[in-house]
Enzyme design. Structure first.
Site, PDB file in Angstrom:
ATOM      1  N   SER A  88       6.775   5.840   1.065  1.00  0.00           N
ATOM      2  CA  SER A  88       6.532   4.516   1.648  1.00  0.00           C
ATOM      3  C   SER A  88       7.051   3.418   0.727  1.00  0.00           C
ATOM      4  O   SER A  88       6.548   3.218  -0.380  1.00  0.00           O
ATOM      5  CB  SER A  88       5.035   4.318   1.887  1.00  0.00           C
ATOM      6  OG  SER A  88       4.805   2.976   2.285  1.00  0.00           O
ATOM      7  N   HIS A 136       9.720   5.703   4.701  1.00  0.00           N
ATOM      8  CA  HIS A 136       8.712   5.051   5.540  1.00  0.00           C
ATOM      9  C   HIS A 136       8.744   3.542   5.285  1.00  0.00           C
ATOM     10  O   HIS A 136       8.675   3.103   4.138  1.00  0.00           O
ATOM     11  CB  HIS A 136       7.337   5.625   5.183  1.00  0.00           C
ATOM     12  CG  HIS A 136       6.214   5.145   6.036  1.00  0.00           C
ATOM     13  ND1 HIS A 136       5.942   5.658   7.295  1.00  0.00           N
ATOM     14  CD2 HIS A 136       5.260   4.197   5.816  1.00  0.00           C
ATOM     15  CE1 HIS A 136       4.881   5.058   7.795  1.00  0.00           C
ATOM     16  NE2 HIS A 136       4.445   4.166   6.929  1.00  0.00           N
ATOM     17  N   ASP A 156       6.902  -0.036   6.205  1.00  0.00           N
ATOM     18  CA  ASP A 156       5.716  -0.666   6.765  1.00  0.00           C
ATOM     19  C   ASP A 156       5.994  -2.124   7.115  1.00  0.00           C
ATOM     20  O   ASP A 156       6.247  -2.936   6.235  1.00  0.00           O
ATOM     21  CB  ASP A 156       4.576  -0.612   5.743  1.00  0.00           C
ATOM     22  CG  ASP A 156       4.061   0.797   5.556  1.00  0.00           C
ATOM     23  OD1 ASP A 156       3.620   1.384   6.555  1.00  0.00           O
ATOM     24  OD2 ASP A 156       4.109   1.308   4.424  1.00  0.00           O
ATOM     25  N   MET A 179       4.513  -5.496   8.510  1.00  0.00           N
ATOM     26  CA  MET A 179       3.225  -6.174   8.731  1.00  0.00           C
ATOM     27  C   MET A 179       3.464  -7.643   9.059  1.00  0.00           C
ATOM     28  O   MET A 179       4.275  -8.296   8.401  1.00  0.00           O
ATOM     29  CB  MET A 179       2.368  -6.082   7.480  1.00  0.00           C
ATOM     30  CG  MET A 179       2.181  -4.666   6.972  1.00  0.00           C
ATOM     31  SD  MET A 179       1.242  -4.699   5.450  1.00  0.00           S
ATOM     32  CE  MET A 179       1.220  -2.947   5.047  1.00  0.00           C
ATOM     33  N   HIS A 217       7.064   1.944  10.632  1.00  0.00           N
ATOM     34  CA  HIS A 217       5.658   1.850  11.061  1.00  0.00           C
ATOM     35  C   HIS A 217       5.347   0.379  11.337  1.00  0.00           C
ATOM     36  O   HIS A 217       5.196  -0.409  10.402  1.00  0.00           O
ATOM     37  CB  HIS A 217       4.785   2.435   9.940  1.00  0.00           C
ATOM     38  CG  HIS A 217       3.316   2.266  10.130  1.00  0.00           C
ATOM     39  ND1 HIS A 217       2.403   2.503   9.111  1.00  0.00           N
ATOM     40  CD2 HIS A 217       2.573   1.895  11.205  1.00  0.00           C
ATOM     41  CE1 HIS A 217       1.173   2.281   9.547  1.00  0.00           C
ATOM     42  NE2 HIS A 217       1.250   1.898  10.814  1.00  0.00           N
ATOM     43  N   MET A 244       3.124  -2.548  12.101  1.00  0.00           N
ATOM     44  CA  MET A 244       1.743  -3.063  12.130  1.00  0.00           C
ATOM     45  C   MET A 244       1.827  -4.505  12.585  1.00  0.00           C
ATOM     46  O   MET A 244       1.550  -5.438  11.838  1.00  0.00           O
ATOM     47  CB  MET A 244       1.110  -2.937  10.732  1.00  0.00           C
ATOM     48  CG  MET A 244       0.681  -1.518  10.409  1.00  0.00           C
ATOM     49  SD  MET A 244       0.399  -1.285   8.638  1.00  0.00           S
ATOM     50  CE  MET A 244       2.059  -0.859   8.135  1.00  0.00           C
ATOM     51  N   MET A 290      -3.898   7.165  10.922  1.00  0.00           N
ATOM     52  CA  MET A 290      -4.150   6.362   9.712  1.00  0.00           C
ATOM     53  C   MET A 290      -5.349   6.952   8.974  1.00  0.00           C
ATOM     54  O   MET A 290      -6.407   7.148   9.564  1.00  0.00           O
ATOM     55  CB  MET A 290      -4.458   4.910  10.067  1.00  0.00           C
ATOM     56  CG  MET A 290      -3.274   4.078  10.548  1.00  0.00           C
ATOM     57  SD  MET A 290      -1.826   4.042   9.468  1.00  0.00           S
ATOM     58  CE  MET A 290      -2.497   3.349   7.947  1.00  0.00           C
ATOM     59  N   ASP A 337      -0.964   8.854   7.160  1.00  0.00           N
ATOM     60  CA  ASP A 337      -0.578   7.707   6.326  1.00  0.00           C
ATOM     61  C   ASP A 337      -1.802   7.065   5.685  1.00  0.00           C
ATOM     62  O   ASP A 337      -2.705   6.598   6.377  1.00  0.00           O
ATOM     63  CB  ASP A 337       0.162   6.696   7.222  1.00  0.00           C
ATOM     64  CG  ASP A 337       0.738   5.525   6.457  1.00  0.00           C
ATOM     65  OD1 ASP A 337       0.697   5.527   5.216  1.00  0.00           O
ATOM     66  OD2 ASP A 337       1.251   4.597   7.125  1.00  0.00           O
TER      67      ASP A 337
HETATM   68  C1  DX5 Z   1      -0.786   1.059   4.852  1.00  0.00           C
HETATM   69  C2  DX5 Z   1       0.598   1.586   5.079  1.00  0.00           C
HETATM   70  C3  DX5 Z   1       0.968   2.756   4.264  1.00  0.00           C
HETATM   71  C4  DX5 Z   1       0.945   2.529   2.783  1.00  0.00           C
HETATM   72  C5  DX5 Z   1       0.405   3.790   2.214  1.00  0.00           C
HETATM   73  O1  DX5 Z   1      -1.113   0.181   5.859  1.00  0.00           O
HETATM   74  O2  DX5 Z   1       0.745   1.960   6.436  1.00  0.00           O
HETATM   75  O3  DX5 Z   1       2.206   3.308   4.662  1.00  0.00           O
HETATM   76  O4  DX5 Z   1       2.185   2.248   2.197  1.00  0.00           O
HETATM   77  O5  DX5 Z   1       0.181   3.598   0.884  1.00  0.00           O
HETATM   78  P1  DX5 Z   1      -0.667   4.614   0.017  1.00  0.00           P
HETATM   79  O6  DX5 Z   1       0.069   5.915   0.010  1.00  0.00           O
HETATM   80  O7  DX5 Z   1      -0.697   3.940  -1.302  1.00  0.00           O
HETATM   81  O8  DX5 Z   1      -2.021   4.720   0.652  1.00  0.00           O
HETATM   82 ZN    ZN Z   2       2.613   3.071   6.950  1.00  0.00          ZN
END
Ligand code: DX5
Ligand code: ZN
Length: 215
Positions: free
Chosen positions: A8, A33, A35, A37, A66, A68, A137, A175
């Site tokens: 990630s 990956h 993320d 947001m 991913h 969010m 999650m 995740d």
């Molecule tokens: C959290 C993200 C994850 C995050 C995971 O909302 O979706 O992908 O990067 O990080 P770790 O592995 O540190 O929990």
């Molecule tokens: Zn994620």
């Protein structure tokens, strides 16, 4: 089934992002990956299109995006167009999940749905046959470095059981809070694809950790 790891980027060194991309390029990991947001669906803001496009020119790894974000139906096509190979969105973020899946598939990409810890598998029951993957999650979305929620192991197991009973082909992705220990627990319950952020990028020897997770 083979267990796959998706590093990630959220926990990467943004000042030296290319260095971390090269580390992934030189590793056996097949995925990256990403993320996304929006500060609305989750209480944090990460990165967007320009970063994805910039990285796209420097790697052939599979971009596992991913989302969010609220109302993914408004942005999902653009994420497909900037080079994401698989795109997942939260069921809690839209009233038009089937439409979002269609947009992703029409773009020739793999479609996934994400479930927050509180969300039941029941809520996506009718979408399961159409999905390429389901992301469970194992922390509350929004931040890296949180603690794995152990109750989610039961959810992974439940999903794997439904997949087997119905003969579905979606992958199960996990995740949040993944490390060498929790990755084994998830794998035992039927998870196929493990996202790992802070545990990997916080390690001194990242290649070694990645090797351990991939094993
Ligand atoms: C959290 C993200 C994850 C995050 C995971 O909302 O979706 O992908 O990067 O990080 P770790 O592995 O540190 O929990
Ligand atoms: Zn994620």
């Amino acid at each position: 089934m083979e267990t796959l790891v998706s590093p990630s980027l959220l926990s990467a060194d943004f000042l030296h992002l290319y260095k971390d991309i090269e580390m992934i390029n030189n590793s056996e990991a097949d995925y990256i990956h990403m993320d996304i947001m929006d500060g609305v669906f989750v209480p944090n803001i990460s990165f967007g299109f320009p970063i994805i496009e910039a990285i796209r020119s420097k790697t052939d790894k599979i971009f596992d995006c991913h989302l969010m974000i609220a109302r993914p139906e408004e942005y999902v096509e653009r994420f497909c167009n900037v080079g994401c190979d698989m795109v997942s969105f939260h069921i809690e973020a839209t009233n038009h999940a089937d439409r979002v899946i269609q947009i992703i598939k029409n773009s020739g990409k793999k479609a996934g749905i994400v479930l927050n810890p509180q969300t039941s598998i029941e809520s996506v029951k009718y979408l399961l046959p159409k999905l390429d993957y389901v992301l469970i999650m194992t922390v509350n979305p929004g931040f890296g470095g949180q603690k794995f929620i152990p109750e989610m192991l039961e959810k992974i197991e439940e999903l794997a059981k439904i997949r087997e009973e119905k003969g579905y082909s979606f992958l199960i992705q996990v995740d949040g809070g993944v490390n060498v220990e929790t990755s084994k627990l998830c794998r035992d319950k039927g998870a196929d694809l493990l996202v790992c952020g802070s545990f990997l990028f916080g390690a001194e020897d990242k290649e070694k950790i990645l090797g351990e997770l991939l094993r």
